[in-house]
Design an enzyme around this catalytic site. Sequence first.
Site, PDB file in Angstrom:
ATOM      1  N   TYR A 290     -31.369  94.930  13.770  1.00 43.06           N
ATOM      2  CA  TYR A 290     -30.175  94.364  12.694  1.00 43.06           C
ATOM      3  C   TYR A 290     -28.949  94.238  13.572  1.00 43.06           C
ATOM      4  O   TYR A 290     -28.159  93.213  13.398  1.00 43.06           O
ATOM      5  CB  TYR A 290     -30.142  95.282  11.571  1.00 43.06           C
ATOM      6  CG  TYR A 290     -31.117  94.856  10.538  1.00 43.06           C
ATOM      7  CD1 TYR A 290     -32.149  95.714  10.707  1.00 43.06           C
ATOM      8  CD2 TYR A 290     -30.885  93.933   9.691  1.00 43.06           C
ATOM      9  CE1 TYR A 290     -33.253  95.262   9.757  1.00 43.06           C
ATOM     10  CE2 TYR A 290     -31.909  93.460   8.660  1.00 43.06           C
ATOM     11  CZ  TYR A 290     -32.906  94.393   8.648  1.00 43.06           C
ATOM     12  OH  TYR A 290     -33.975  93.914   7.839  1.00 43.06           O
TER      13      TYR A 290
ATOM     14  N   VAL B  40     -27.941  87.322   4.461  1.00 41.88           N
ATOM     15  CA  VAL B  40     -27.259  88.482   4.742  1.00 41.88           C
ATOM     16  C   VAL B  40     -25.986  88.210   5.960  1.00 41.88           C
ATOM     17  O   VAL B  40     -25.587  89.281   6.389  1.00 41.88           O
ATOM     18  CB  VAL B  40     -28.101  89.520   5.153  1.00 41.88           C
ATOM     19  CG1 VAL B  40     -28.901  90.021   4.172  1.00 41.88           C
ATOM     20  CG2 VAL B  40     -28.787  89.009   6.155  1.00 41.88           C
TER      21      VAL B  40
ATOM     22  N   HIS C  68     -29.233  89.751  -1.385  1.00 45.84           N
ATOM     23  CA  HIS C  68     -29.731  90.522  -0.358  1.00 45.84           C
ATOM     24  C   HIS C  68     -29.174  91.422   0.535  1.00 45.84           C
ATOM     25  O   HIS C  68     -29.525  92.101   1.329  1.00 45.84           O
ATOM     26  CB  HIS C  68     -31.102  89.597   0.437  1.00 45.84           C
ATOM     27  CG  HIS C  68     -31.901  89.192  -0.252  1.00 45.84           C
ATOM     28  ND1 HIS C  68     -32.742  87.883   0.178  1.00 45.84           N
ATOM     29  CD2 HIS C  68     -32.476  89.366  -1.451  1.00 45.84           C
ATOM     30  CE1 HIS C  68     -33.763  87.752  -0.681  1.00 45.84           C
ATOM     31  NE2 HIS C  68     -33.394  88.296  -1.725  1.00 45.84           N
TER      32      HIS C  68
ATOM     33  N   THR D 275     -33.667  77.063   0.742  1.00 39.83           N
ATOM     34  CA  THR D 275     -34.832  78.092   0.426  1.00 39.83           C
ATOM     35  C   THR D 275     -36.269  77.489   0.143  1.00 39.83           C
ATOM     36  O   THR D 275     -36.260  76.468  -0.558  1.00 39.83           O
ATOM     37  CB  THR D 275     -34.215  78.943  -0.819  1.00 39.83           C
ATOM     38  OG1 THR D 275     -35.141  79.781  -0.808  1.00 39.83           O
ATOM     39  CG2 THR D 275     -33.896  77.968  -1.832  1.00 39.83           C
TER      40      THR D 275
ATOM     41  N   PRO E   8     -34.841  69.787   3.858  1.00 44.57           N
ATOM     42  CA  PRO E   8     -35.428  68.461   4.355  1.00 44.57           C
ATOM     43  C   PRO E   8     -37.012  68.661   4.147  1.00 44.57           C
ATOM     44  O   PRO E   8     -37.763  67.332   4.297  1.00 44.57           O
ATOM     45  CB  PRO E   8     -35.273  68.862   6.085  1.00 44.57           C
ATOM     46  CG  PRO E   8     -34.663  70.343   6.076  1.00 44.57           C
ATOM     47  CD  PRO E   8     -34.152  70.708   4.782  1.00 44.57           C
TER      48      PRO E   8
ATOM     49  N   ALA F 235     -28.518  70.509   5.024  1.00 45.25           N
ATOM     50  CA  ALA F 235     -27.526  70.986   4.134  1.00 45.25           C
ATOM     51  C   ALA F 235     -26.320  70.601   5.025  1.00 45.25           C
ATOM     52  O   ALA F 235     -25.204  69.921   4.165  1.00 45.25           O
ATOM     53  CB  ALA F 235     -27.374  72.475   4.148  1.00 45.25           C
TER      54      ALA F 235
HETATM   55  N1  APR Z   1     -30.934  72.333   5.617  1.00 45.24           N
HETATM   56  C1  APR Z   1     -31.387  72.951   4.456  1.00 45.24           C
HETATM   57  N2  APR Z   1     -32.573  73.283   4.336  1.00 45.24           N
HETATM   58  C2  APR Z   1     -33.305  73.939   5.537  1.00 45.24           C
HETATM   59  C3  APR Z   1     -32.569  73.481   6.833  1.00 45.24           C
HETATM   60  C4  APR Z   1     -31.371  72.818   6.836  1.00 45.24           C
HETATM   61  N3  APR Z   1     -30.737  72.279   7.896  1.00 45.24           N
HETATM   62  N4  APR Z   1     -33.565  73.941   7.495  1.00 45.24           N
HETATM   63  C5  APR Z   1     -34.644  74.295   7.248  1.00 45.24           C
HETATM   64  N5  APR Z   1     -34.460  74.427   5.716  1.00 45.24           N
HETATM   65  C6  APR Z   1     -35.335  74.943   4.807  1.00 45.24           C
HETATM   66  C7  APR Z   1     -36.674  74.703   5.158  1.00 45.24           C
HETATM   67  O1  APR Z   1     -37.479  73.903   4.925  1.00 45.24           O
HETATM   68  C8  APR Z   1     -37.218  76.002   4.124  1.00 45.24           C
HETATM   69  O2  APR Z   1     -37.852  75.502   2.783  1.00 45.24           O
HETATM   70  O3  APR Z   1     -34.877  76.297   4.406  1.00 45.24           O
HETATM   71  C9  APR Z   1     -35.991  76.941   4.080  1.00 45.24           C
HETATM   72  C10 APR Z   1     -36.178  78.431   4.663  1.00 45.24           C
HETATM   73  O4  APR Z   1     -37.121  79.234   4.266  1.00 45.24           O
HETATM   74  P1  APR Z   1     -37.203  80.736   4.255  1.00 45.24           P
HETATM   75  O5  APR Z   1     -37.470  80.894   5.919  1.00 45.24           O
HETATM   76  O6  APR Z   1     -38.515  81.138   3.860  1.00 45.24           O
HETATM   77  O7  APR Z   1     -35.764  81.278   3.888  1.00 45.24           O
HETATM   78  P2  APR Z   1     -35.673  81.724   2.387  1.00 45.24           P
HETATM   79  O8  APR Z   1     -36.211  80.784   1.330  1.00 45.24           O
HETATM   80  O9  APR Z   1     -34.032  82.019   2.254  1.00 45.24           O
HETATM   81  O10 APR Z   1     -36.173  83.126   2.243  1.00 45.24           O
HETATM   82  C11 APR Z   1     -35.787  84.235   3.210  1.00 45.24           C
HETATM   83  O11 APR Z   1     -36.770  86.297   2.465  1.00 45.24           O
HETATM   84  O12 APR Z   1     -37.188  87.229   4.430  1.00 45.24           O
HETATM   85  C12 APR Z   1     -36.595  87.056   3.091  1.00 45.24           C
HETATM   86  O13 APR Z   1     -34.502  88.433   2.721  1.00 45.24           O
HETATM   87  C13 APR Z   1     -35.298  87.279   3.539  1.00 45.24           C
HETATM   88  O14 APR Z   1     -33.237  86.144   2.492  1.00 45.24           O
HETATM   89  C14 APR Z   1     -34.395  86.205   3.369  1.00 45.24           C
HETATM   90  C15 APR Z   1     -35.694  85.307   2.467  1.00 45.24           C
END
Ligand code: APR
Length: 264
Positions: free
Chosen positions: A73, A109, A125, A200, A226, A243
């Site tokens: 971390y 975070v 989170h 997300t 994307p 984004a």
């Molecule tokens: N702009 C927008 N979206 C994007 C970009 C970008 N430049 N690059 C990647 N993505 C998208 C991906 O296509 C994917 O759908 O962002 C998403 C990331 O997904 P995850 O890695 O699963 O992240 P998230 O949905 O935030 O979940 C992560 O889980 O691990 C726990 O607490 C941790 O907050 C975290 C959460």
Amino acid sequence: MLKTDGALLASRATRVLLAAERVLVTTGAGMSRESGIPTFRDALTGLWARYDPEELATEAGFRRHPARVFGWYAWRRRLVRAAVPHAGYHALVALERLVPSLAIVTQNVDGLHRRAGSRRVLELHGSLERFSCVDARHPFPGDAIPLPEADTECEPPHCPQCGSRVRPDVVWFHETLPERVTTEAWDLAASCQAMLVVGTSGLVHPAAQLPFIARDAGAMVIEVNPDPTEVSTAAHIVCRGPAGTILPALVAALREGEGEGARA
Ligand code: APR
């Protein structure tokens, strides 16, 4: 869900945002990607690649190997300190001034929304910049914790009140989300007229429920990503792209719309 060209989608999204009094933005790890912050799973690289996430993001893992988890971390905190919010973050700050009521609920975070200047940010989170002790969650000052030069294990300090080890104030697996923040986020999702879902995968619950709560409450859901995700089915409008490109374009179109006095 409408699948036509970007411009038409952007203008549909703009009309939805122009018509909305209350807008909720939910963001995930993809929002930070263009600022060079690895997503949770991307962060399992280098020294940390050989560890299972359960090892690095659970209380049990922390109690077993405190220096390993604390080091991971601290390394992520150093990465985040070096990062700069991209244009997408600044677009959300501008959007806050263009719509009557806007709030951001983030799974991230990294604190980048606040660093960019967004005022109403709910961190579901937790934050890499906050610390508390593992036994009683007594707050511990972050600036008393050094940032390691390299990604190496480092011993966490001990709580001056109870002596237990200090941990980052993030939500680990098998832990519940902070109650006050969660209640406010769920209320905002159930009462917004438009929700922007940015970066997300919609795989992590309970945050993944928010777009569906908003949709079921009658809000228009706009996804910015994307790639297709679990959220895409809840979205009325899908803007496929990063984004850092889509959000500034939406705000530019909104300003144009505002200029023409288009707000409802
Ligand atoms: N702009 C927008 N979206 C994007 C970009 C970008 N430049 N690059 C990647 N993505 C998208 C991906 O296509 C994917 O759908 O962002 C998403 C990331 O997904 P995850 O890695 O699963 O992240 P998230 O949905 O935030 O979940 C992560 O889980 O691990 C726990 O607490 C941790 O907050 C975290 C959460």
